[in-house]
Design a protein around this motif. Structure first.
Motif, PDB file in Angstrom:
ATOM      1  N   GLY A   1      37.095  32.075  38.799  1.00 41.04           N
ATOM      2  CA  GLY A   1      36.893  33.401  38.227  1.00 41.04           C
ATOM      3  C   GLY A   1      35.483  33.711  37.779  1.00 41.04           C
ATOM      4  N   HIS A   2      34.497  32.904  38.170  1.00 40.13           N
ATOM      5  CA  HIS A   2      33.117  33.158  37.761  1.00 40.13           C
ATOM      6  C   HIS A   2      32.603  34.398  38.493  1.00 40.13           C
ATOM      7  CE1 HIS A   2      28.812  32.634  37.120  1.00 40.13           C
ATOM      8  NE2 HIS A   2      29.088  31.711  36.206  1.00 40.13           N
ATOM      9  N   VAL A   3      32.287  35.444  37.741  1.00 39.85           N
ATOM     10  CA  VAL A   3      31.996  36.750  38.318  1.00 39.85           C
ATOM     11  C   VAL A   3      30.743  36.737  39.186  1.00 39.85           C
ATOM     12  CG1 VAL A   3      31.308  39.106  37.728  1.00 39.85           C
ATOM     13  CG2 VAL A   3      33.239  38.049  36.563  1.00 39.85           C
TER      14      VAL A   3
ATOM     15  N   GLN B   1      38.658  39.734  44.798  1.00 39.91           N
ATOM     16  CA  GLN B   1      38.752  38.859  43.624  1.00 39.91           C
ATOM     17  C   GLN B   1      37.902  39.394  42.479  1.00 39.91           C
ATOM     18  OE1 GLN B   1      40.774  35.934  43.434  1.00 39.91           O
ATOM     19  NE2 GLN B   1      41.568  36.968  45.239  1.00 39.91           N
ATOM     20  N   LEU B   2      36.744  39.929  42.843  1.00 40.58           N
ATOM     21  CA  LEU B   2      35.843  40.492  41.833  1.00 40.58           C
ATOM     22  C   LEU B   2      36.454  41.756  41.221  1.00 40.58           C
ATOM     23  CD1 LEU B   2      33.069  39.997  40.578  1.00 40.58           C
ATOM     24  CD2 LEU B   2      32.063  41.330  42.425  1.00 40.58           C
TER      25      LEU B   2
ATOM     26  N   ARG C   1      39.024  41.336  38.556  1.00 42.94           N
ATOM     27  CA  ARG C   1      38.519  40.921  37.246  1.00 42.94           C
ATOM     28  C   ARG C   1      37.815  42.061  36.518  1.00 42.94           C
ATOM     29  NH1 ARG C   1      39.488  36.838  40.320  1.00 42.94           N
ATOM     30  NH2 ARG C   1      40.101  34.849  39.400  1.00 42.94           N
ATOM     31  N   GLY C   2      38.079  43.292  36.962  1.00 42.86           N
ATOM     32  CA  GLY C   2      37.630  44.447  36.195  1.00 42.86           C
ATOM     33  C   GLY C   2      36.294  45.020  36.594  1.00 42.86           C
ATOM     34  N   TYR C   3      35.905  44.874  37.865  1.00 43.39           N
ATOM     35  CA  TYR C   3      34.624  45.413  38.324  1.00 43.39           C
ATOM     36  C   TYR C   3      34.880  46.472  39.399  1.00 43.39           C
ATOM     37  CZ  TYR C   3      32.333  41.872  35.596  1.00 43.39           C
ATOM     38  OH  TYR C   3      31.892  41.105  34.546  1.00 43.39           O
TER      39      TYR C   3
END
Length: 332
Positions: A260-262, A291-292, A295-297
């Motif tokens: 999960g590293h943005v 995936q990005l 995570r809210g982007y």
């Protein structure tokens, strides 16, 4: 039982031990036995799990002054207050801090470390780095191999150096900081090699040394630290201490992205879009952009739309560019 001269003459079965535990907890009201019974109920260790009964036993033992029970109750207030019919809030954190304080006063090493952490971060109590440092030192007097105490004491020493005026001599503090980080790393705490790697990478408190930084990041990455994998990828991408190796950078970004590293997700998607480090692959780029986005982007939806337009997939491009429910864009 051994501590009061009543140990059984030989080994006992689990059933016999549990029977003794029940007798000393329920009939004799022994705080340690009540706490141990609570642990068995909490984790379902050999008996059916019973969280309400476990919490009740922790409360009884804590009220009777058992430091281990006070520490365990503090953990529940801090991380699972719903078991105590509380919402996670400053109130529950304050109650956790008070339980840790009591456990600390009773000499429980984890209680000391947990209370120090709350003082260090100002969670549930007013921040007090000086008291936190003293508690970590006390913790290490009791248990010289307490990895978290070594690590957090090193963090406090690092912060103190950063706060000091440049003219002051902090070399002794720096030496002690490195010793505690290295001890924590030797005790397999993954945050410690990550911190050491950052120190040598940045080169502010110690001379910059990319090779040392790389080795420490590699140690932290082997323990599953996403940030360490990202750092290794970044060093391979820029050729810092190692030759520029884009394939290795992509591999490390992939490992970090899976956690999960943005920024790793962003760089990996860009690799697939540009064909750097990997073969050009629009579908894989779309996967990592997805995936990005998850995570809210939301901005990546536009990039994904561009990729789909380039592929000629117009219906899917329209779907991607439409923001999903819950996302809002405010025009300035």
């Amino acid at each position: 039982l051994g501590s009061i001269g009543q140990a059984p003459p030989g080994p006992v079965t689990f059933e016999e031990a549990h029977k003794l535990n029940l007798e000393w907890a329920r009939r004799r009201k022994d705080p340690q036995a009540i706490f141990l019974l609570g642990l068995r109920q909490y984790f379902g260790a050999g008996i059916p799990r019973d969280l309400p009964e476990a919490v009740d036993n922790f409360r009884k033992a804590a009220k009777a002054g058992n430091p281990a029970a006070q520490c365990q109750l503090g953990l529940i207030y801090e991380y699972n207050p719903a078991l105590l019919k509380l919402a996670a809030s400053p109130v529950s954190l304050g109650l956790a801090a008070e339980q840790y304080r009591q456990a600390s006063a009773g000499g429980n090493v984890d209680g000391i470390a947990n209370y120090a952490t709350m003082l260090m971060e100002g969670r549930g109590v007013l921040a007090d780095r000086g008291q936190a440092e003293a508690l970590y030192r006390r913790c290490l007097e009791i248990d010289p191999d307490h990895a978290r105490a070594h690590h957090n004491l090193a963090v406090l020493l690092q912060r103190r150096q950063t706060d000091q005026a440049a003219a002051l001599d902090v070399s002794a503090m720096r030496t002690e900081m490195l010793q505690h980080y290295e001890r924590a790393a030797a005790l397999k705490l993954p945050y410690a090699p990550l911190a050491l790697g950052a120190l040598y990478y940045e080169g502010r408190l110690v001379p910059r040394d990319y090779r040392k930084a790389y080795n420490y990041f590699e140690q932290a990455a082997s323990a599953g630290m996403a940030q360490a994998n990202f750092n290794l990828g970044y060093m391979h991408e820029l050729g810092q201490g190692v030759p520029i190796t884009l394939t290795e950078a992509a591999y490390r970004y992939r490992l970090a992205g899976l956690e999960g590293h943005v920024e790793a997700l962003r760089r990996l998607a860009n690799f697939y879009l540009t064909g750097e480090g990997v073969a050009f692959d629009a579908d894989r780029a779309l996967f990592w952009l997805g995936q990005l986005a998850a995570r809210g982007y939301p901005r990546v939806f536009v990039t994904a739309g561009d990729v789909l337009l380039a592929k000629g997939d117009y219906p899917e491009a329209v779907k991607r560019v439409r923001l999903p429910d819950g996302f809002q864009v405010t025009l300035a």
